[in-house]
Motif scaffolding. Structure first.
Motif, short mmCIF file in Angstrom:
data_model
loop_
_atom_site.label_atom_id
_atom_site.label_comp_id
_atom_site.label_asym_id
_atom_site.label_seq_id
_atom_site.Cartn_x
_atom_site.Cartn_y
_atom_site.Cartn_z
N GLN A 301 -26.42 28.95 -25.66
CA GLN A 301 -26.49 29.86 -24.52
C GLN A 301 -25.42 29.52 -23.47
OE1 GLN A 301 -30.52 30.12 -22.96
NE2 GLN A 301 -31.27 29.41 -24.94
N ALA A 302 -25.31 28.22 -23.18
CA ALA A 302 -24.35 27.78 -22.16
C ALA A 302 -22.92 28.11 -22.59
CB ALA A 302 -24.50 26.28 -21.93
N PHE A 303 -22.64 27.94 -23.87
CA PHE A 303 -21.29 28.20 -24.36
C PHE A 303 -20.93 29.68 -24.24
CE2 PHE A 303 -18.28 29.16 -27.84
CZ PHE A 303 -17.24 28.32 -27.47
N LEU A 304 -21.87 30.57 -24.53
CA LEU A 304 -21.59 32.00 -24.39
C LEU A 304 -21.27 32.35 -22.93
CD1 LEU A 304 -24.27 33.56 -26.77
CD2 LEU A 304 -21.81 33.38 -27.15
N GLU A 305 -21.99 31.74 -22.00
CA GLU A 305 -21.68 31.96 -20.59
C GLU A 305 -20.32 31.36 -20.24
OE1 GLU A 305 -24.79 30.66 -17.99
OE2 GLU A 305 -26.38 31.55 -19.23
N ALA A 317 -19.60 30.57 -31.46
CA ALA A 317 -20.72 30.01 -30.70
C ALA A 317 -21.68 29.30 -31.65
CB ALA A 317 -21.43 31.10 -29.92
N HIS A 318 -21.16 28.32 -32.37
CA HIS A 318 -21.97 27.54 -33.30
C HIS A 318 -23.10 26.85 -32.53
CE1 HIS A 318 -23.00 24.27 -36.10
NE2 HIS A 318 -22.47 25.01 -37.05
N THR A 319 -24.27 26.75 -33.16
CA THR A 319 -25.42 26.21 -32.44
C THR A 319 -25.27 24.74 -32.08
OG1 THR A 319 -26.52 25.78 -34.55
CG2 THR A 319 -27.04 27.85 -33.43
N ARG A 320 -24.52 23.97 -32.88
CA ARG A 320 -24.39 22.53 -32.62
C ARG A 320 -23.02 22.15 -32.08
NH1 ARG A 320 -22.75 18.16 -35.52
NH2 ARG A 320 -22.45 19.33 -37.44
N VAL A 321 -21.96 22.76 -32.61
CA VAL A 321 -20.60 22.41 -32.19
C VAL A 321 -19.81 23.69 -31.87
CG1 VAL A 321 -20.30 20.14 -33.23
CG2 VAL A 321 -20.09 22.14 -34.67
N PRO A 322 -20.13 24.35 -30.76
CA PRO A 322 -19.39 25.56 -30.39
C PRO A 322 -17.92 25.23 -30.21
CG PRO A 322 -20.69 24.76 -28.54
CD PRO A 322 -21.11 23.96 -29.73
N ASN A 323 -17.04 26.11 -30.72
CA ASN A 323 -15.62 25.79 -30.76
C ASN A 323 -14.76 26.97 -30.36
OD1 ASN A 323 -14.95 27.10 -33.65
ND2 ASN A 323 -16.90 26.02 -33.78
N PHE A 324 -13.51 26.68 -29.98
CA PHE A 324 -12.62 27.72 -29.47
C PHE A 324 -11.19 27.21 -29.47
CE2 PHE A 324 -13.85 25.02 -26.01
CZ PHE A 324 -12.78 24.99 -25.13
N VAL A 325 -10.26 28.11 -29.17
CA VAL A 325 -8.88 27.72 -28.90
C VAL A 325 -8.45 28.38 -27.59
CG1 VAL A 325 -8.19 27.31 -31.29
CG2 VAL A 325 -7.95 29.61 -30.34
N MET A 326 -7.52 27.75 -26.91
CA MET A 326 -7.03 28.30 -25.66
C MET A 326 -6.20 29.55 -25.94
SD MET A 326 -8.36 26.15 -23.58
CE MET A 326 -7.60 26.57 -22.01
N TRP A 351 -13.69 21.70 -29.46
CA TRP A 351 -15.14 21.94 -29.53
C TRP A 351 -15.90 21.03 -28.60
CZ3 TRP A 351 -12.79 18.95 -33.35
CH2 TRP A 351 -13.40 17.74 -33.69
N PHE A 352 -17.11 21.49 -28.26
CA PHE A 352 -18.07 20.70 -27.49
C PHE A 352 -19.14 20.17 -28.43
CE2 PHE A 352 -16.79 23.92 -24.22
CZ PHE A 352 -16.27 23.05 -23.27
N GLU A 353 -19.67 18.99 -28.08
CA GLU A 353 -20.78 18.44 -28.86
C GLU A 353 -21.66 17.59 -27.97
OE1 GLU A 353 -21.57 15.97 -33.03
OE2 GLU A 353 -19.52 16.51 -32.42
#
Length: 450
Positions: A301-305, A317-326, A351-353
């Motif tokens: 949820q936090a990652f989508l925001e 928006a992976h549930t455990r390791v949401p990831n992206f590129v700039m 990614w965040f973990e």
């Protein structure tokens, strides 16, 4: 209103449970989780010790799986190549892992230490190595447990090299610095690869057993987008029913903030009503647990925001390791070779973990692009004072971490708090400077096509 705020406002009644039971989406999701698997009939998925039994069987090259030492050798090589273990490989003579005969292996289960039992202790004389594996499929480590096991093996086998491993569902960090990372996703991929490559020579009963075991792991590890979205929608529509059923069946979890109103409501129910709720839960335990876990996934949820506020366009928006590129990197990343089965298929990923109960970690990694492209990129980053382990430039190296940072999270039950932690990591001056350097390096190496 955030999903995690609902507990203070929603109405709790037994009618919502009937509505959930009559929901087409709920029954379709339950049907998906309720497919026949003999290992689930035996409740292998419910008990850590039974996972250890399967692993012990696979580790032993002399067992009746007729797969030889493939699993033991794969695990040893995975430990060496896993990015989380990069700092530990210095001084390790790992080339013998590739070719040493492993037929002399002895696998010990529940090795008693005088104060607790080591899940798996594997004696490998040909490598003069003791592989100590602490398996945490459901539970977490006890205070001093890893240190005690490590010291015990050192004292008991003073002439052996010790390789201690912390095996978890999601690469949780061990409290003891000497332990190496391994997770069940690694296990799943190793077994899958073996079955795909050697189907013709695998006995049918062994192939079927391992296929069922992979399916069991996938239920815990692989969240496909459609299943996750269905669970999120069900949670949003029937959160009060999910909370009542889950809280009633899991007294140890009743202190969770999102369950507090459900617990108050349960206090007004008589014993017979609670018994019926427990029967309903037990019939569809896995489905309800999945909806509760997914719907209450604050990182998701936090990652989508986070991506919405940052206007990030390319993410998962992976549930455990949401990831992206700039977004600044995208024009250049599009000129690189695209990768299969690697995050967003780009050669760079962020990614965040979640790490434990207090920390959120940010990672940036160069992925497994071709070495002729990989080496110039890493050398150019290094020339701009981006630091990483020197082994990251070696040919054959697939993953190189080029940036990591952590921050404290004061409340993991609040999506806004977690989102602000994500924002603080990205807005930090060190990351902004790093991101600008990466953009400059990519601009120097790749020409954007008009």
């Amino acid at each position: 209103m955030n999903i995690d705020d609902k507990g203070d406002f929603m109405t709790y009644s037994l009618d919502t449970i009937l509505q959930l039971e009559n929901s087409t989406e709920f029954n379709r999701l339950h049907q998906q989780f309720h497919q026949f698997n003999p290992l689930k009939v035996l409740r292998v998925d419910q008990y850590e010790i039974r996972h250890s039994n399967v692993l012990a069987w696979l580790f032993d090259p002399n067992e009746n799986h007729r797969l030889g030492s493939f699993f033991l050798r794969k695990v040893l090589m995975n430990l060496i190549t896993k990015p989380e273990n990069e700092e530990k490989i210095v001084g390790i003579d790992y080339l013998p892992f590739l070719h040493a005969p492993l037929s002399d292996v002895t696998v010990h289960r529940e090795w008693w230490t005088g104060n607790g039992a080591i899940d798996l202790l594997i004696d490998i004389p040909s490598l003069n190595l003791m592989l100590l594996i602490e398996n945490k499929f459901h539970s977490s480590e006890s205070a001093g447990q890893l240190s005690h096991y490590f010291d015990h093996v050192h004292e008991t086998f003073p002439n052996r090299n010790i390789l201690p491993v912390y095996l978890t569902l999601s690469s949780d960090a061990p409290s003891h610095d000497d332990y190496w990372f391994l997770d069940y996703e690694d296990v799943r991929l190793m077994i899958t690869q073996e079955l795909e490559l050697n189907r013709a020579t695998s006995a049918d009963n062994i192939y079927d057993f391992l296929t069922y075991y992979i399916a069991l792991l996938e239920e815990r590890l692989v969240d496909d987008e459609d299943t996750m979205n269905t669970a999120l929608e069900l949670y949003q529509d029937y959160a009060s029913a999910i909370h009542l059923l889950y809280a009633n069946a899991n007294p140890a979890k009743q202190k969770q903030i999102e369950l507090r109103q459900a617990v108050k409501t349960l206090e007004t129910f008589d014993a017979e009503t609670k018994r019926h709720l427990l029967l309903i839960y037990n019939r569809k335990r896995q489905t309800i647990d999945y909806i509760f876990k997914t719907g209450g996934n604050i990182v998701h949820q936090a990652f989508l925001e986070f991506v919405n506020e940052q206007a990030i366009t390319t993410y998962s928006a992976h549930t455990r390791v949401p990831n992206f590129v700039m977004d600044d990197w995208l024009p250049y990343l599009d000129q690189m070779d695209r990768l299969n089965r690697y995050w967003l298929n780009y050669g760079l990923i962020i990614w965040f973990e979640r790490k434990g109960n207090k920390r959120l970690k940010l990672y940036v990694e160069v992925g497994p692009i071709d070495y002729t492209e990989r080496l110039p990129l890493l050398e150019a980053l290094e020339a701009k004072n981006i630091s990483f382990w020197k082994s990251g430039k070696q040919e054959g190296k697939k993953f190189t971490r080029i940036y990591t940072e952590t921050t404290d999270v004061s409340d993991w039950t609040n999506a806004t708090t977690v989102k602000e932690a994500m924002m603080s990591l990205i807005d930090d001056s060190s990351f902004r400077s790093f991101s600008e350097i990466v953009t400059d390096v990519l601009g120097e190496l790749y020409t954007v096509k008009p």
